[in-house]
Design a protein around this motif. Sequence first.
Motif, PDB file in Angstrom:
ATOM      1  N   ALA A  47      49.366  35.024  44.469  1.00  0.00           N
ATOM      2  CA  ALA A  47      48.644  36.229  44.907  1.00  0.00           C
ATOM      3  C   ALA A  47      48.447  37.200  43.749  1.00  0.00           C
ATOM      4  CB  ALA A  47      49.415  36.901  46.041  1.00  0.00           C
ATOM      5  N   ARG A  48      49.431  37.283  42.854  1.00  0.00           N
ATOM      6  CA  ARG A  48      49.306  38.186  41.714  1.00  0.00           C
ATOM      7  C   ARG A  48      48.178  37.757  40.793  1.00  0.00           C
ATOM      8  NH1 ARG A  48      53.900  37.614  37.697  1.00  0.00           N
ATOM      9  NH2 ARG A  48      52.421  36.119  36.844  1.00  0.00           N
ATOM     10  N   VAL A  49      48.049  36.448  40.549  1.00  0.00           N
ATOM     11  CA  VAL A  49      46.980  35.951  39.676  1.00  0.00           C
ATOM     12  C   VAL A  49      45.612  36.240  40.294  1.00  0.00           C
ATOM     13  CG1 VAL A  49      45.928  33.861  38.746  1.00  0.00           C
ATOM     14  CG2 VAL A  49      48.387  34.193  38.565  1.00  0.00           C
ATOM     15  N   VAL A  50      45.468  35.915  41.571  1.00  0.00           N
ATOM     16  CA  VAL A  50      44.195  36.154  42.252  1.00  0.00           C
ATOM     17  C   VAL A  50      43.894  37.655  42.317  1.00  0.00           C
ATOM     18  CG1 VAL A  50      43.005  35.928  44.465  1.00  0.00           C
ATOM     19  CG2 VAL A  50      44.372  34.026  43.587  1.00  0.00           C
ATOM     20  N   GLY A  51      44.918  38.452  42.646  1.00  0.00           N
ATOM     21  CA  GLY A  51      44.718  39.889  42.739  1.00  0.00           C
ATOM     22  C   GLY A  51      44.415  40.534  41.411  1.00  0.00           C
ATOM     23  N   ASN A  52      45.144  40.125  40.355  1.00  0.00           N
ATOM     24  CA  ASN A  52      44.874  40.695  39.037  1.00  0.00           C
ATOM     25  C   ASN A  52      43.465  40.388  38.565  1.00  0.00           C
ATOM     26  OD1 ASN A  52      47.114  42.191  38.190  1.00  0.00           O
ATOM     27  ND2 ASN A  52      48.258  40.356  37.623  1.00  0.00           N
ATOM     28  N   ASP A  53      42.974  39.192  38.860  1.00  0.00           N
ATOM     29  CA  ASP A  53      41.616  38.831  38.455  1.00  0.00           C
ATOM     30  C   ASP A  53      40.599  39.792  39.053  1.00  0.00           C
ATOM     31  OD1 ASP A  53      39.688  36.820  37.282  1.00  0.00           O
ATOM     32  OD2 ASP A  53      39.110  36.678  39.395  1.00  0.00           O
ATOM     33  N   LEU A  54      40.754  40.085  40.341  1.00  0.00           N
ATOM     34  CA  LEU A  54      39.835  41.032  40.990  1.00  0.00           C
ATOM     35  C   LEU A  54      40.080  42.452  40.505  1.00  0.00           C
ATOM     36  CD1 LEU A  54      37.669  41.753  43.023  1.00  0.00           C
ATOM     37  CD2 LEU A  54      39.421  41.734  44.824  1.00  0.00           C
ATOM     38  N   ALA A  55      41.365  42.851  40.370  1.00  0.00           N
ATOM     39  CA  ALA A  55      41.677  44.218  39.940  1.00  0.00           C
ATOM     40  C   ALA A  55      41.108  44.505  38.555  1.00  0.00           C
ATOM     41  CB  ALA A  55      43.189  44.433  39.958  1.00  0.00           C
ATOM     42  N   LEU A  56      41.207  43.555  37.635  1.00  0.00           N
ATOM     43  CA  LEU A  56      40.679  43.762  36.283  1.00  0.00           C
ATOM     44  C   LEU A  56      39.159  43.893  36.283  1.00  0.00           C
ATOM     45  CD1 LEU A  56      42.960  41.271  34.315  1.00  0.00           C
ATOM     46  CD2 LEU A  56      43.044  43.765  34.244  1.00  0.00           C
ATOM     47  N   LYS A  57      38.495  43.135  37.162  1.00  0.00           N
ATOM     48  CA  LYS A  57      37.033  43.258  37.265  1.00  0.00           C
ATOM     49  C   LYS A  57      36.642  44.611  37.846  1.00  0.00           C
ATOM     50  CE  LYS A  57      36.325  38.283  37.672  1.00  0.00           C
ATOM     51  NZ  LYS A  57      36.048  37.137  38.573  1.00  0.00           N
ATOM     52  N   LEU A  58      37.397  45.059  38.841  1.00  0.00           N
ATOM     53  CA  LEU A  58      37.128  46.384  39.409  1.00  0.00           C
ATOM     54  C   LEU A  58      37.377  47.473  38.380  1.00  0.00           C
ATOM     55  CD1 LEU A  58      38.760  45.975  42.946  1.00  0.00           C
ATOM     56  CD2 LEU A  58      36.320  45.988  42.402  1.00  0.00           C
ATOM     57  N   TYR A 142      53.920  39.439  54.071  1.00  0.00           N
ATOM     58  CA  TYR A 142      54.190  39.919  52.719  1.00  0.00           C
ATOM     59  C   TYR A 142      52.938  40.615  52.212  1.00  0.00           C
ATOM     60  CZ  TYR A 142      58.551  37.306  52.107  1.00  0.00           C
ATOM     61  OH  TYR A 142      59.839  36.850  52.214  1.00  0.00           O
ATOM     62  N   HIS A 143      53.142  41.709  51.472  1.00  0.00           N
ATOM     63  CA  HIS A 143      52.026  42.439  50.874  1.00  0.00           C
ATOM     64  C   HIS A 143      52.262  42.555  49.372  1.00  0.00           C
ATOM     65  CE1 HIS A 143      52.016  43.724  55.123  1.00  0.00           C
ATOM     66  NE2 HIS A 143      50.702  43.749  54.973  1.00  0.00           N
ATOM     67  N   VAL A 144      51.282  42.098  48.592  1.00  0.00           N
ATOM     68  CA  VAL A 144      51.317  42.200  47.135  1.00  0.00           C
ATOM     69  C   VAL A 144      50.348  43.306  46.752  1.00  0.00           C
ATOM     70  CG1 VAL A 144      50.976  40.984  44.958  1.00  0.00           C
ATOM     71  CG2 VAL A 144      51.852  39.752  46.950  1.00  0.00           C
ATOM     72  N   ILE A 145      50.891  44.400  46.239  1.00  0.00           N
ATOM     73  CA  ILE A 145      50.108  45.617  46.001  1.00  0.00           C
ATOM     74  C   ILE A 145      49.979  45.825  44.492  1.00  0.00           C
ATOM     75  CG2 ILE A 145      49.943  48.083  46.472  1.00  0.00           C
ATOM     76  CD1 ILE A 145      51.886  47.553  48.856  1.00  0.00           C
ATOM     77  N   LEU A 146      48.725  45.937  44.009  1.00  0.00           N
ATOM     78  CA  LEU A 146      48.464  46.090  42.583  1.00  0.00           C
ATOM     79  C   LEU A 146      47.665  47.360  42.330  1.00  0.00           C
ATOM     80  CD1 LEU A 146      47.546  42.650  43.101  1.00  0.00           C
ATOM     81  CD2 LEU A 146      48.482  42.877  40.827  1.00  0.00           C
ATOM     82  N   PRO A 147      47.913  48.017  41.195  1.00  0.00           N
ATOM     83  CA  PRO A 147      47.148  49.217  40.864  1.00  0.00           C
ATOM     84  C   PRO A 147      45.779  48.859  40.280  1.00  0.00           C
ATOM     85  CG  PRO A 147      48.732  48.778  39.142  1.00  0.00           C
ATOM     86  CD  PRO A 147      48.950  47.735  40.199  1.00  0.00           C
ATOM     87  N   ILE A 148      44.807  49.707  40.516  1.00  0.00           N
ATOM     88  CA  ILE A 148      43.510  49.623  39.856  1.00  0.00           C
ATOM     89  C   ILE A 148      43.417  50.839  38.943  1.00  0.00           C
ATOM     90  CG2 ILE A 148      40.996  49.603  40.181  1.00  0.00           C
ATOM     91  CD1 ILE A 148      41.519  48.450  43.001  1.00  0.00           C
ATOM     92  N   ARG A 149      43.311  50.599  37.633  1.00  0.00           N
ATOM     93  CA  ARG A 149      43.365  51.678  36.661  1.00  0.00           C
ATOM     94  C   ARG A 149      41.974  52.129  36.245  1.00  0.00           C
ATOM     95  NH1 ARG A 149      48.299  53.562  37.381  1.00  0.00           N
ATOM     96  NH2 ARG A 149      49.866  51.914  37.251  1.00  0.00           N
ATOM     97  N   GLY A 150      41.841  53.437  36.089  1.00  0.00           N
ATOM     98  CA  GLY A 150      40.609  54.002  35.582  1.00  0.00           C
ATOM     99  C   GLY A 150      40.766  54.455  34.144  1.00  0.00           C
ATOM    100  N   PRO A 151      39.898  55.366  33.701  1.00  0.00           N
ATOM    101  CA  PRO A 151      40.031  55.898  32.336  1.00  0.00           C
ATOM    102  C   PRO A 151      41.400  56.534  32.121  1.00  0.00           C
ATOM    103  CG  PRO A 151      37.931  56.528  33.330  1.00  0.00           C
ATOM    104  CD  PRO A 151      38.745  55.912  34.422  1.00  0.00           C
ATOM    105  N   ASP A 152      41.907  56.444  30.891  1.00  0.00           N
ATOM    106  CA  ASP A 152      43.216  57.000  30.513  1.00  0.00           C
ATOM    107  C   ASP A 152      44.351  56.424  31.355  1.00  0.00           C
ATOM    108  OD1 ASP A 152      41.941  58.639  28.638  1.00  0.00           O
ATOM    109  OD2 ASP A 152      41.555  60.156  30.186  1.00  0.00           O
ATOM    110  N   HIS A 153      44.136  55.228  31.872  1.00  0.00           N
ATOM    111  CA  HIS A 153      45.171  54.530  32.622  1.00  0.00           C
ATOM    112  C   HIS A 153      45.542  55.239  33.926  1.00  0.00           C
ATOM    113  CE1 HIS A 153      47.849  51.111  32.546  1.00  0.00           C
ATOM    114  NE2 HIS A 153      48.875  51.850  32.876  1.00  0.00           N
ATOM    115  N   ALA A 154      44.723  56.152  34.364  1.00  0.00           N
ATOM    116  CA  ALA A 154      45.004  56.871  35.614  1.00  0.00           C
ATOM    117  C   ALA A 154      44.783  55.947  36.797  1.00  0.00           C
ATOM    118  CB  ALA A 154      44.102  58.101  35.726  1.00  0.00           C
TER     119      ALA A 154
END
Length: 828
Positions: A47-58, A142-154
């Motif tokens: 789930a982390r691999v799949v989620g990170n792929d989408l999060a990085l694109k977002l 189970y919930h795998v929660i990942l951050p989506i970062r904007g400018p300045d890592h906010a």
Amino acid sequence: MRQSPLLLRLELLIGSLAILVLAQAFNGGLSLATLDTLSTRAVVSKARVVGNDLALKLEGAVRYGKTLESFYGMPQVLDGLRQDMPELSGAYIATPDGVVVHSLDQKHSGALLNELTGPQPPGVLDQSSNHEPVVQTHAGRYHVILPIRGPDHALAGTLALAFPTAVVDQRIKQGLDNNLQALLISTAGAALLLAFGLFLFLRIRPDGTFSKARLYAVLLLALGGAQLFYSLNNIQFFRDQYLDIARITARQLTSLVERDIETLLNKGVSIEKLRNIEEPFARIVRASPEVQDIAVLAVDSRVLNLADATGAVTDPQKLATAADADLGYAVVLPLEREVGSGETSEGYIQVRLSRPTLNAAIREIVMDAGTVAVIAILFLVEMTILFMVYVRKSAARRPGNGAALAARHAVQTAPPLRGQDLYGVIRPVAFLFLFAIDMSLSFIPLRMEELYTPMLGLSKDIILGLPISVEMGAAGVMVAFSGPWIDKRGWLEPFVTGLVLCAAGYFLSGAAGSAMEFIAARGLVGLGYGLGLMATQGFVIANTGPGEKARGITHMFAGVYAGSLCGGAAGAMLAQRMGYASVFYAASAILVLVVLFALLCLRATARTRAPSAESRPETHTRLSFRKLLRFMTNRDVFALAMLSILPSALVLIGFLNYLLPIYLSRTGATQSDIGRILMIYGVCLIYVAPYIGRLVDDSSRKRLYIVLSGAIGAAGMLVYYIWGGLPAAALAVLLLGLSASFGFASQNAYALNLRITRDLGESTAIGLTNAVERLGQVLGPLMFGWVIAVAGLQNGVTFTGLGYLALTILFVFMAREVRMPARAAARK
């Protein structure tokens, strides 16, 4: 009529098989926790691999000014995640304030993320985190929660993926097949060894006696061999499982990167002219700790693009190393371009696994499995001791048992009124007592959090600590005031009363429906615990002579610490599977069984008086404040309490339970490492202290061992200051464990040999010295916190160690040596 050898062998076989099954079940149950962790990691990693792929694109779109709400076609994108993770049951994208703006199921749009995934710990996705997911369970998923970062890592938003807990349960079931196979093989092999040893190796003499050494040899070979085989199999299995998870995760990641690059190739971009892809690669590597680097290779295996966590890699040596990757630690997939109705190969995408990261994770898994094995062996040893108690009792009841021959060659057939065969019985009793008491050790605050309601204007953190504080406070009160009861009425009555209180308190803890009920129940447990612990010491005092007290006390505390280690581990395992209430009820049932054992097997010792008191009339004069004051102001008692017992308690609890965990955590040590290091202290008291107790008993210079205890404890702190780090911490804990082993044996023996102790009442006196020790345990963390705040960490440890050494030297000059009474020396 003598019991036939066949029936005796069958009796021994049935008893030893019962111990085998209990020990194997205990080890297997603890191993389930590791299997659970690995199974969860397997699904979460995917789930982390799949989620990170989408999060990085977002993130790429967000950094160019696009908002999460403005993404069109997101339902189709989320639905496409199911191609990569078919077990996915939910996916949510939320704004920083927690409002869901896109969902796999559109009915959840506009809902609060916390309502769907459960509340997240405060600040868990703040700027200090990277792409490490938060994993939590809520509503059967189970919930795998990942951050989506904007400018300045906010923090620009949150992505959450959900899958049913049944997915993890299915993986656990698959792993259980191997685990149960090894468990059954080891158990069956041990059972055969027991049968062979007891029927062919153990000789039964005509009078029904046999060699205790041979029985121990059979038990060690069969039971210990089973534990060793099963534990080694688990270590190998868990290692292979982790490597498989890492390779599957890498392949999943490689497949996603392959798909993205092939999209570019199909648009006409040459593989030789892929530009600026290193930064996306680097972000993927940073979000995947087990990945070392990602490379694009030409058809001839030349490295065209390479990136690690720091960014693009241009070092020729590193490029050459990447081109010649070990395929055992790399995943390589072809990159193909669509040409007409077919495909042509353009090169390869390669993801290399990080060996240091994998090795560190494998080391952690091996250490965890080894820790489980150590705890299981502790349990096995204590169960074996309990079995030997049964053997001695059975031998005593056996008709036709020749006492003279048994005394020379065999198992002790009729426990004398004094000696190890009697005071040693308390070790398994203490083990079971503390096993039950500490089953809830790991989750009392967690259960309180479930019942939490604001009260008395106190902060939530203080309220969550109230059950433990009330329990320890009640225990301290009973420790201080139970001595006169034990001196007058014997040990059994207060022991049974204490355990009944504990059993009731644990039952009410499981049934508690409010915070106040839970706090009251824990207070009841504390009263019973303090009374029961003092009564076990009263048993030892009443059944030992002046030359046996140190051994008796250390045997009792060996059972206490073994029970605490095993009970804490078992309780955590059961709580994870059955819930908190079930553990409370199980502890209550165990305490009832201990009460029954004491009433059935130890009733004859109920009113036994200490050997030192047998020659004195039983006056039972009323305890007065003047007597207490005279006792506490006695030169030797004051020196023992203020210059040895109090400072040792301050140092042990302040350093071990407060300073060391905080310091090691700040230096990057895992919680498992901290727990393993602290276990060294308990193992010393379980296996080293009884032998030190024998040395103390055989010596007429008890004061010498008290001084040695203080010197070793001070050395432990100074060693930690000089070297620092994990190895130095382990050595410091070892030295403090040795210090406590000498201290427990010698402090009690010294106090019990004082005439003023016998005049006051031995249990009363020990209760007062224990109260001083409790005071030191309470003040220890506060003292260390103050010293460190004033002098700093390094200087604070140094000053405390030197102060401990100075008080030990002062004890040498103030305390007088107490010689053993002549009749005791003669008896030795």
